[in-house]
Design a protein around this motif. Structure first.
Motif, short mmCIF file in Angstrom:
data_model
loop_
_atom_site.label_atom_id
_atom_site.label_comp_id
_atom_site.label_asym_id
_atom_site.label_seq_id
_atom_site.Cartn_x
_atom_site.Cartn_y
_atom_site.Cartn_z
N THR A 20 0.74 1.55 -10.44
CA THR A 20 -0.47 1.14 -9.74
C THR A 20 -1.30 2.34 -9.30
O THR A 20 -2.37 2.17 -8.72
N LYS A 21 -0.80 3.53 -9.61
CA LYS A 21 -1.48 4.74 -9.17
C LYS A 21 -1.66 5.68 -10.37
O LYS A 21 -0.71 6.02 -11.06
N GLY A 22 -2.90 6.09 -10.60
CA GLY A 22 -3.18 7.02 -11.68
C GLY A 22 -2.91 8.46 -11.26
O GLY A 22 -2.52 8.74 -10.13
N SER A 23 -3.08 9.38 -12.20
CA SER A 23 -2.86 10.81 -11.95
C SER A 23 -3.82 11.61 -12.82
O SER A 23 -4.70 11.05 -13.47
N GLU A 24 -3.62 12.91 -12.86
CA GLU A 24 -4.44 13.76 -13.73
C GLU A 24 -4.10 13.56 -15.21
O GLU A 24 -4.81 14.05 -16.08
N TYR A 25 -3.02 12.80 -15.49
CA TYR A 25 -2.52 12.68 -16.85
C TYR A 25 -2.62 11.27 -17.42
O TYR A 25 -2.57 11.09 -18.64
N TYR A 26 -2.76 10.27 -16.55
CA TYR A 26 -2.83 8.88 -17.00
C TYR A 26 -3.53 8.05 -15.93
O TYR A 26 -3.70 8.49 -14.78
N VAL A 27 -3.94 6.83 -16.31
CA VAL A 27 -4.67 5.96 -15.39
C VAL A 27 -3.73 4.90 -14.82
O VAL A 27 -2.63 4.67 -15.32
N ALA A 28 -4.18 4.27 -13.76
CA ALA A 28 -3.43 3.13 -13.21
C ALA A 28 -3.32 2.05 -14.27
O ALA A 28 -4.26 1.81 -15.04
N GLY A 29 -2.18 1.39 -14.31
CA GLY A 29 -1.94 0.38 -15.33
C GLY A 29 -1.13 0.88 -16.51
O GLY A 29 -0.76 0.12 -17.40
N THR A 30 -0.83 2.19 -16.52
CA THR A 30 -0.02 2.79 -17.59
C THR A 30 1.44 2.37 -17.45
O THR A 30 1.95 2.26 -16.33
N ASN A 31 2.09 2.16 -18.56
CA ASN A 31 3.49 1.77 -18.53
C ASN A 31 4.34 2.84 -17.84
O ASN A 31 4.14 4.04 -18.02
N ASN A 32 5.33 2.40 -17.09
CA ASN A 32 6.16 3.32 -16.31
C ASN A 32 6.99 4.27 -17.17
O ASN A 32 7.49 5.28 -16.67
N MET A 33 7.17 3.95 -18.46
CA MET A 33 7.95 4.88 -19.29
C MET A 33 7.26 6.22 -19.45
O MET A 33 7.89 7.21 -19.81
N TYR A 34 5.97 6.27 -19.16
CA TYR A 34 5.21 7.51 -19.28
C TYR A 34 4.98 8.19 -17.92
O TYR A 34 4.30 9.21 -17.85
N VAL A 35 5.56 7.66 -16.89
CA VAL A 35 5.40 8.18 -15.54
C VAL A 35 6.60 9.06 -15.19
O VAL A 35 7.74 8.74 -15.50
N GLY A 36 6.33 10.20 -14.54
CA GLY A 36 7.40 11.06 -14.07
C GLY A 36 8.08 11.87 -15.16
O GLY A 36 9.21 12.32 -14.98
N ARG A 37 7.39 12.09 -16.27
CA ARG A 37 7.97 12.88 -17.35
C ARG A 37 7.68 14.36 -17.16
O ARG A 37 6.86 14.77 -16.33
N GLU A 38 8.36 15.20 -17.93
CA GLU A 38 8.18 16.65 -17.80
C GLU A 38 6.77 17.05 -18.23
O GLU A 38 6.06 16.33 -18.95
N ALA A 39 6.34 18.25 -17.78
CA ALA A 39 4.96 18.68 -17.97
C ALA A 39 4.57 18.77 -19.45
O ALA A 39 3.44 18.45 -19.82
N ARG A 40 5.50 19.19 -20.31
CA ARG A 40 5.16 19.34 -21.72
C ARG A 40 4.86 18.00 -22.36
O ARG A 40 4.11 17.93 -23.35
N PHE A 41 5.41 16.93 -21.84
CA PHE A 41 5.10 15.61 -22.37
C PHE A 41 3.60 15.34 -22.27
O PHE A 41 2.97 14.86 -23.23
N TYR A 42 3.02 15.67 -21.14
CA TYR A 42 1.59 15.42 -20.94
C TYR A 42 0.71 16.43 -21.68
O TYR A 42 -0.45 16.15 -21.97
N ALA A 43 1.27 17.59 -22.00
CA ALA A 43 0.52 18.60 -22.75
C ALA A 43 0.59 18.37 -24.25
O ALA A 43 -0.31 18.79 -24.98
N TYR A 44 1.64 17.69 -24.72
CA TYR A 44 1.89 17.59 -26.16
C TYR A 44 1.66 16.20 -26.75
O TYR A 44 1.51 16.08 -27.97
N ILE A 45 1.68 15.14 -25.91
CA ILE A 45 1.67 13.77 -26.43
C ILE A 45 0.51 12.98 -25.83
O ILE A 45 0.27 13.03 -24.63
#
Length: 610
Positions: free
Chosen positions: A379-404
């Motif tokens: 329910t909360k977005g970040s610098e890497y994804y918006v609210a409504g994003t599946n939780n499997m993409y939340v709380g991952r390591e930094a390279r995940f957001y840089a590479y995928i």
């Protein structure tokens, strides 16, 4: 047959003479010129240096994917099935034969012959010799040609196993070109010997006169740092199971009975590989190289920026071997989602298996962290994804957001007007309903090395060199070789943890077993060096391509691209078999030479299984 061989040799000589163009400052990207004879080329400084520049043109561009550099698309990293390529499809479908094999060896053999011609004739150039530094200049040109000749052999060995080594002197059409394969160990020894000779005649780097600044016009030229780094890679491979005591090739022999692979593993090779990697690291340190890091008050943001910006800001710091020209626009346009301004191709697709290997931010695997969840939506977005994003993409390591790039992620470059997120679900802005083939099969695209200002239209491309070898690779080479040769040595974790810490992960400790550290090193190579041309070769040299977690074939999964009408639609976020490749077979450890090549050279024994 002899007549055909002579005709083939004459063709090679003519190709060699006509493909000798280039210029001193742009030696990776030469253009055709008029036909010239050897005497004309080597009596004129400009023509000689154009010929020298042409020797570099077969050095691979790691970002010219997926066609020229197809290794990601034929490994468990990437899929490009929505954009047909006959060679890639033949390999992935199990239809690889001596008729469909990639014929990279043709270009490499042309360049090897060109290097030989250059080495035999450069001393004739009186115009260069008359320069104040003429003799030194020629010595360096010759050393670079010698290295490149050895390097092109190494590129073939990685692909085809034991190869045919041409005579070092330039022959003529009447010579005997029926030459058998050189046994693997002998071939590696020849390659390393040639590189050592080149090393002795080259500088550590090309600096401006009386300055500690690297001369920008000389970037990409071969120097001691590059040779040391390449030797590190060669010795690491040579110590690995595919090359070291490989009993699967016990029957692979030349027609005279010569065995092509040694049958007893030599453990001491790991020590040699470790020493070579450390020597390369020390030389890089001496010349001011270091892991690229961005300072930021938020450690996670620092790790993200260090991983993302490395490819356009960090090459001066971390790059060891730079390719000054690169097909970066082709890479970016193929990997970018359609939410990018203009019309991106949106098809360079990592499999779910790659996604699952990225760790959580706390360093745990997704299977180890109870916080990992695929059923809910944040329910909360970040610098890497918006609210409504599946939780499997939340709380991952930094390279995940840089590479995928994933469903709900921020757009990796300049967005289309009115768009603020990437939507891979079926009716989304980058989904399957919006284009006939420009959509990812897996529900992901690669974000790595897409500049944050990239735009297809208007065209915005930030020029930067490609890092063929970077310091992080040397750190991982050293950690791996040292863990095999001297487990428990403190440098293993020192250099492995340096890579982890730059990525925002905590340090591993010495309580781990040798096997656990081995698996951690392999996972770091999987993630840190992802999509840079390593995975295909790594799983093969380790001889694990048929093992769980490394399997190169069979079924691969992703999200269900045929479903979904909203960002948080569970029907899209369903693990689905999206790719079916041929099952792994041991014959795929190397590729065969083409049938025409074996017809021309009747001493070239076929690779087992083909």
């Amino acid at each position: 047959m002899i007549k055909r061989i002579r005709q083939y040799t004459i063709v090679i000589v003519l190709v060699t003479i006509t493909l000798v163009t280039g210029c001193k400052k742009n030696f990776f990207d030469t253009q055709p010129d008029n036909q010239l004879d050897i005497a004309s080329i080597f009596s004129n400084r400009e023509q000689t240096e154009q010929y020298w520049g042409g020797l570099f043109t077969a050095v691979p561009d790691i970002w010219d994917q997926p066609y020229a550099q197809l290794w990601g698309a034929i490994s468990d990293e990437l899929d490009i099935s929505n954009n047909t390529d006959a060679t890639i499809n033949a390999i992935n479908s199990g239809a690889l034969t001596t008729s469909t094999t990639p014929q990279h060896y043709l270009n490499y053999y042309v360049k090897i012959r060109q290097c030989a011609i250059f080495l035999e004739n450069i001393d004739r150039n009186q115009e260069i010799l008359a320069l104040d530094n003429g003799a030194e200049l020629i010595k360096r040109y010759k050393a670079e040609a010698r290295f490149l000749r050895a390097y092109y052999y190494w590129m073939m060995v990685k692909l085809y196993g034991p190869v045919v080594f041409q005579p070092e002197t330039v022959g003529n059409p009447n010579d005997n070109y029926m030459i058998p394969r050189t046994p693997m160990d002998e071939g590696i020894a020849r390659i390393l010997s040639e590189m050592d000779k080149a090393y002795a005649d080259l500088p550590e780097d090309y600096y401006q006169s009386n300055s500690a600044e690297v001369d920008p016009t000389q970037r990409g030229r071969i120097n001691k740092m590059i040779i040391a780094a390449v030797k590190s890679q060669i010795l690491l491979y040579h110590a690995s199971p595919l090359y070291n005591g490989n009993t699967d090739y016990a029957s692979f022999r030349n027609y005279d009975g010569t065995l092509l692979f040694n049958q007893v593993a030599d453990q001491s090779r790991w020590g040699k590989a470790a020493a070579a990697a450390k020597a390369a690291i020390d030389l890089a340190d001496k010349n001011g190289k270091s892991l690229y890091k961005v300072n930021h008050a938020d450690p996670f943001r620092a790790a993200f920026l260090s991983s993302r910006d490395l490819y356009w800001n960090g090459w001066r710091t971390e790059g060891i071997w730079l390719r000054t020209t690169s097909a970066l626009r082709n890479w970016e346009i193929r990997a970018a989602p359609r939410a990018i301004a203009g019309t991106a191709y949106n098809y360079t697709a990592p499999m779910q298996e790659v996604i699952d290997d990225f760790r959580m931010a706390n360093g745990k695997d997704i299977s180890q962290d109870p916080a990992y969840d695929e059923t809910g939506y944040t329910t909360k977005g970040s610098e890497y994804y918006v609210a409504g994003t599946n939780n499997m993409y939340v709380g991952r390591e930094a390279r995940f957001y840089a590479y995928i790039t994933f469903n709900g992620s921020m757009i990796p470059g300049a967005p289309k007007a009115g768009m603020s997120r990437v939507e891979f679900y079926s009716t989304g802005n980058s989904g399957s309903k919006g284009a006939p083939r420009d959509w990812t099969v897996t529900g992901y695209t690669v974000r790595k090395n897409i500049h944050n200002t990239f735009s297809v239209s208007p065209a915005v491309n930030v020029a930067r060199p490609a890092m063929l070898i970077r310091l992080a690779e040397l750190y991982l080479n050293y950690a791996e070789a040292l863990n095999e040769s001297d487990p428990g040595h403190p440098d293993v974790l020192k250099y492995l943890n340096a890579i982890r810490n730059r990525a925002g992960l905590s340090s591993l400790d010495a309580t781990l077993s040798q096997h656990e550290i081995r698996e951690s090193i392999r996972m770091e190579r999987r993630i840190e060096l992802s999509f840079e041309g390593h995975r295909y070769f790594d799983v093969r040299r380790w001889k694990v391509a048929g093992d769980p977690g490394y399997y190169q074939g069979g079924n691969y999964t992703g999200m269900d691209m045929s479903k979904g009408t909203t960002l948080s639609d569970p029907e899209f976020h369903t693990r689905t078999v999206v790719l079916k490749r041929t099952p792994w077979d041991k014959k795929y450890y190397f590729m065969p030479f083409g049938q025409a090549e074996m017809d021309r050279n009747t001493q070239l024994v076929p690779l087992p299984g083909y």
